[in-house]
Design a protein around this motif. Structure first.
Motif, mmCIF file in Angstrom:
data_model
loop_
_atom_site.group_PDB
_atom_site.id
_atom_site.type_symbol
_atom_site.label_atom_id
_atom_site.label_comp_id
_atom_site.label_asym_id
_atom_site.label_seq_id
_atom_site.Cartn_x
_atom_site.Cartn_y
_atom_site.Cartn_z
ATOM 1 N N ALA A 178 43.074 45.953 46.335
ATOM 2 C CA ALA A 178 43.038 45.939 47.793
ATOM 3 C C ALA A 178 41.998 44.920 48.251
ATOM 4 O O ALA A 178 41.154 44.466 47.455
ATOM 5 N N ASP A 179 42.036 44.564 49.514
ATOM 6 C CA ASP A 179 41.098 43.552 50.013
ATOM 7 C C ASP A 179 39.646 43.980 49.866
ATOM 8 O O ASP A 179 38.744 43.135 49.775
ATOM 9 N N ASP A 180 39.394 45.307 49.858
ATOM 10 C CA ASP A 180 38.016 45.779 49.691
ATOM 11 C C ASP A 180 37.609 45.876 48.228
ATOM 12 O O ASP A 180 36.505 46.319 47.906
ATOM 13 N N GLY A 181 38.501 45.455 47.320
ATOM 14 C CA GLY A 181 38.190 45.466 45.896
ATOM 15 C C GLY A 181 38.594 46.720 45.161
ATOM 16 O O GLY A 181 38.464 46.791 43.931
ATOM 17 N N SER A 182 39.090 47.719 45.876
ATOM 18 C CA SER A 182 39.480 48.970 45.223
ATOM 19 C C SER A 182 40.796 48.783 44.473
ATOM 20 O O SER A 182 41.613 47.922 44.813
ATOM 21 N N PRO A 183 41.021 49.557 43.422
ATOM 22 C CA PRO A 183 42.242 49.389 42.626
ATOM 23 C C PRO A 183 43.491 49.793 43.394
ATOM 24 O O PRO A 183 43.423 50.587 44.332
ATOM 25 N N VAL A 184 44.624 49.223 42.987
ATOM 26 C CA VAL A 184 45.905 49.616 43.568
ATOM 27 C C VAL A 184 46.675 50.408 42.524
ATOM 28 O O VAL A 184 46.451 50.240 41.318
ATOM 29 N N PRO A 185 47.570 51.299 42.937
ATOM 30 C CA PRO A 185 48.293 52.144 41.976
ATOM 31 C C PRO A 185 49.055 51.317 40.940
ATOM 32 O O PRO A 185 49.709 50.331 41.272
ATOM 33 N N GLY A 186 48.930 51.722 39.708
ATOM 34 C CA GLY A 186 49.686 51.109 38.630
ATOM 35 C C GLY A 186 49.023 49.902 37.978
ATOM 36 O O GLY A 186 49.530 49.400 36.971
ATOM 37 N N VAL A 187 47.920 49.429 38.527
ATOM 38 C CA VAL A 187 47.252 48.250 37.985
ATOM 39 C C VAL A 187 45.868 48.631 37.461
ATOM 40 O O VAL A 187 45.071 49.244 38.178
ATOM 41 N N THR A 188 45.597 48.287 36.214
ATOM 42 C CA THR A 188 44.286 48.527 35.601
ATOM 43 C C THR A 188 43.684 47.186 35.224
ATOM 44 O O THR A 188 44.378 46.335 34.646
ATOM 45 N N THR A 189 42.404 46.983 35.533
ATOM 46 C CA THR A 189 41.711 45.744 35.169
ATOM 47 C C THR A 189 40.434 46.060 34.409
ATOM 48 O O THR A 189 39.867 47.152 34.546
ATOM 49 N N ALA A 190 39.991 45.097 33.608
ATOM 50 C CA ALA A 190 38.735 45.237 32.867
ATOM 51 C C ALA A 190 38.180 43.851 32.580
ATOM 52 O O ALA A 190 38.916 42.855 32.600
ATOM 53 N N ASP A 191 36.889 43.790 32.319
ATOM 54 C CA ASP A 191 36.236 42.520 32.005
ATOM 55 C C ASP A 191 36.454 42.187 30.533
ATOM 56 O O ASP A 191 36.506 43.079 29.680
ATOM 57 N N CYS A 192 36.569 40.885 30.227
ATOM 58 C CA CYS A 192 36.724 40.461 28.821
ATOM 59 C C CYS A 192 35.399 40.511 28.064
ATOM 60 O O CYS A 192 35.391 40.442 26.836
ATOM 61 N N GLY A 193 34.281 40.582 28.771
ATOM 62 C CA GLY A 193 32.990 40.645 28.113
ATOM 63 C C GLY A 193 32.245 39.327 28.137
ATOM 64 O O GLY A 193 32.748 38.307 28.630
#
Length: 565
Positions: A126-141
């Motif tokens: 979302a525009d405020d940075g919150s997650p959207v349903p069905g999408v997961t993100t993570a940092d590569c490190g």
């Protein structure tokens, strides 16, 4: 982007991902309506995006990505899904925190038929940075460099993407679930989908070469002021650049940087001119084979050169070259990734070789069949049309060595070697494919293929440099002044001598005689000495602002003085 890159590579990459890859994909592959809708917010940075192609299990082999997009007629959209862990999107710049949208590439299935890799504009936050349903993100490190870029990973769990979010400038799915394409073959369709990468490779060629300019400017200026060891007792210590070995370690990469700057600049101009072209319907033309091949070869050679030049600059500046405030070590670390992102360099050289091999085989085959006017070699193989080139054997050994200082010498050696390499590669591949599968045949000639691609790219770079020398000489003559033609000619010739000396392949192919090899080495030493005399003017001509250089490029004694503690 080029200007920003001198300051901070991470910032430049962040801009490049958002504008060049995310926005570029929409511009190149979207319909006119999609471009009109999305490009204004992209340019205003209110629709922040990333480019999701690479996966954990597929990098160079983009055609094999596993993310799926299945047409759902009842929902008038596509179900985007990550079916297994190797299908997670990986190394996506901006995905860990910054991006709210992504151009996601997935294997499209319509009506049970899988039609290949296609791009979709997908909301990932979302525009405020919150997650959207069905999408997961993570940092590569944490990485070895470029840590100002939030490279991330993305998983999709049956995410519905509206039909209008499939980029439809090249291919489309109607409301009735009918798939249409501008392209007649899967190969052409796939090639068109990666158009944004061609532009990215053009940009990388320029950007990495600019970093070589930065390192060389710092190292050359330091070598002109830093002294070590007295020639005779009581005499002033000699400058670093007075030493022949130090001259060679800096002047050869300086000459190459000048030539690659010309070649990458010409490629950039060609890309920009092509980007303005439209077909009869007003749509952007697809990327030409020439641009695809040139961008692949230039990206590989320029990033390899920048890697090696920056390492040489680091060592040439000793311990000072390792200090962060002197920039070279940090720039070297952050640009190391350029050798593998947007295409592993060795794979890109294989891409060049395959294209050249196809062009070569087509012309040779037509000539063997005869029946009318014989076709000439075109594009990057046009040099084969000159006398003593092509499929014919190389000429018999020359009676006496040629003048290695003559401009015609390096031109002939580069062309002879490229011609011999192409002939040998074609012959070896033809024999190998008769004996086994296409995979095994290519695998058996892969090393020679990369070397052949480098040989042909060397001919191209030298030709661009020679043309620039001729243009500069004409300008100097008209202005009745001594201008850039002389140092430019010196750099072009020295670079090409260095290419010949660096590979034993030129001796093996017969393009260079053994008794000429010693003369080449002597000519390189003379060229390095001559270029060193002009080196301060050359690096100043790069025009890098003083504030973007390093303390050792100026008054390094004052910078390290006790008064500054």
């Amino acid at each position: 982007m080029e200007a920003v890159a001198y300051l901070d590579h991470s910032l430049e990459v962040a801009i490049g991902v958002h504008v060049g890859l995310f926005g570029g994909t929409i511009a190149l592959l979207g319909s006119a309506a999609q471009a009109a809708k999305w490009l204004p917010p992209v340019e205003a940075h209110t629709m922040r995006g990333c480019f999701a192609l690479t996966e954990l299990g597929h990098g160079s082999n983009a055609r094999g990505i596993e993310t799926t997009a299945v047409w759902d007629g009842a929902a008038d959209g596509f179900v985007l899904h990550t079916p297994r862990e190797t299908a997670q999107k990986y190394w996506v710049g901006g995905a860990a925190e910054t991006a709210r949208w992504a151009t996601v590439f997935a294997q499209l299935t319509v009506g049970g038929d899988t039609v290949g890799v296609h791009p979709f504009v997908v909301r990932i936050r979302a525009d405020d940075g919150s997650p959207v349903p069905g999408v997961t993100t993570a940092d590569c490190g944490v990485k070895g460099g470029l840590n100002g870029v939030d490279n991330g990973r993305i998983w999709f769990d049956h995410v519905l993407v509206p039909r209008g979010h499939m980029l439809s400038g090249e291919n489309a799915v109607s409301a009735a679930g009918v798939y249409t394409s501008r392209h007649s073959t899967p190969d052409a369709r796939f090639a068109s989908q990666l158009a944004a990468l061609t532009g990215g490779r053009v940009g990388i060629s320029r950007l990495v070469n600019n970093q070589a300019k930065l390192g060389l400017t710092i190292a050359v200026r330091y070598a002109l002021s830093r002294r070590a060891f007295s020639p005779t007792p009581g005499a002033p210590e000699a400058r670093l650049l007075d030493y022949a070995s130090h001259r060679r370690r800096l002047m050869l990469p300086l000459a190459t940087t000048v030539v690659y700057s010309l070649a990458a600049g010409a490629l950039k101009d060609e890309w920009n001119s092509h980007a303005e072209l439209r077909d009869a319907a007003g749509r952007r033309l697809g990327v030409t084979k020439r641009l695809h091949v040139l961008s692949a070869g230039a990206k590989a050679l320029c990033s390899w050169h920048a890697r090696d030049a920056l390492q040489e600059c680091r060592e040439a500046c000793g311990g000072q070259g390792y200090k962060s405030d002197n920039r070279i070590a940090a720039v070297r670390a952050t640009h190391d990734i350029s050798c593998t992102f947007e295409g592993d360099n060795l794979v890109l050289m294989h891409t060049v070789a395959k294209a050249l091999l196809g062009d070569y085989a087509a012309v040779v085959g037509a000539r063997r069949r005869g029946g009318g006017k014989l076709p000439p070699f075109g594009e990057l193989l046009a040099f084969l049309n000159t006398p003593r080139m092509g499929a014919a054997p190389l000429p018999s050994p020359r009676v006496s060595p040629r003048d290695v200082d003559a401009p015609t010498f390096v031109t002939a050696v580069l062309r002879d070697h490229a011609a011999a390499s192409m002939t040998a590669l074609a012959t070896a591949y033809a024999a190998a494919i008769k004996a086994g599968t296409a995979f095994d045949a290519w695998n058996s000639v892969a090393t020679a293929a990369a070397d052949t691609a480098a040989a042909v790219m060397a001919v191209h770079a030298h030709a661009v440099g020679a043309a620039a020398v001729a243009a500069a000489a004409t300008a100097d003559a008209r202005a009745r002044r001594s201008g850039v033609a002389e140092p430019l000619a010196l750099a072009v010739h020295l670079h090409s001598l260095g290419v010949v000396a660096a590979s034993p392949g030129y001796l093996r192919s017969g393009a260079l005689r053994l008794d000429e090899a010693a003369a080449v080495e002597a000519a390189i030493e003379r060229g390095c000495t001559a270029l060193a005399e002009l080196s301060r003017g050359v690096v100043d001509a790069f025009g890098i602002p003083e504030r973007l250089l390093a303390p050792i490029a100026g008054d390094w004694v004052a910078h390290n003085s006790r008064a500054r503690l």
